[in-house]
Enzyme design. Structure first.
Site: not given
Ligand code: DX5
Ligand code: ZN
Length: 218
Positions: A6, A31, A33, A35, A64, A66, A173
């Protein structure tokens, strides 16, 4: 065992070099992230950053999301070069529609379950997804402590996946280290997302850090 570093734990001031370094160190995925400061209490990167680092690695980008809402951004993240787009069931009113949208944009579709989200949330869409991402921390920040409640969920989802005839990645995760990785792999995970455990020590340590994770589950 597939390992997905990540980049949340990387040095953002040298993001491109970090992606290159972790790729050369033997990662299987990158990966990312994403957000939004709304679905989770932190803000990270958008499609333009995914596009900017796309040329730094030939590895598949596991993105990913979010964010809520998620549907309006699927196209932009897919076009930026995401290979997998993972959404949370709580991010919109129609999870099945989100998954259809992701696949229509040519990406693999993932569903991620928060610590408080029951495994039943994924069952109705299991035939449609390519990846299930079990959160073993509350999403929003790296460096948190692994929540053991994830283990039962991983085992339950492993059973669901094995009862079907499709290849579905089962990733975990949050708080993954050489101590917690064997637990999640025993429970049935086949993909490890790890930030802190991989990026600690700087680029000259990445190969060893990835190796340590892999050896912990052998
Ligand atoms: C948390 C993110 C994770 C996080 C993992 O919201 O989804 O990917 O970066 O970081 P570590 O491995 O440090 O728990
Ligand atoms: Zn993540």
């Amino acid at each position: 065992m597939r390992v997905a570093p990540s980049i949340l734990a990387s040095d953002f001031s040298r993001l491109g070099e970090e992606v290159r370094a972790v790729t050369e160190a033997g990662a299987d995925f990158i990966h990312v992230d994403v957000m939004d400061g709304h679905f989770v209490p932190n803000i990270t990167v958008g499609p333009s950053v995914v596009r900017a680092i796309r040329s730094c690695s030939a590895l598949p980008f596991d993105v990913h999301l979010m964010i809520s809402p998620v549907d309006p951004y699927v196209e932009a993240f897919a076009e930026a070069g995401s290979d997998t787009l993972t959404a949370h069931p709580e991010a919109g009113p129609h999870l099945h529609r989100t998954i259809q949208l992701i696949k229509r944009r040519g990406a693999r579709a993932g569903v991620s379950l928060n610590p408080s989200t029951p495994v039943e949330a994924v069952r109705p869409v299991l035939d449609e997804v390519d990846l299930v991402l079990v959160m073993s921390v509350n999403p929003g920040f790296g460096g948190q402590t692994f929540l053991r409640g994830a283990l039962k969920k991983i085992a339950a989802i492993r059973e669901m996946i094995d009862a079907g005839d499709r290849d579905i990645d089962l990733a975990v995760d949050g708080g993954i280290t050489a101590e917690t990785a064997p637990l999640v792999v025993d429970a049935g995970a086949d993909m490890l997302v790890a930030g802190t455990a991989i990026f600690q020590g700087g680029p000259e340590k990445y190969r060893e850090n990835i190796q340590t994770l892999r050896e912990s589950v052998r």
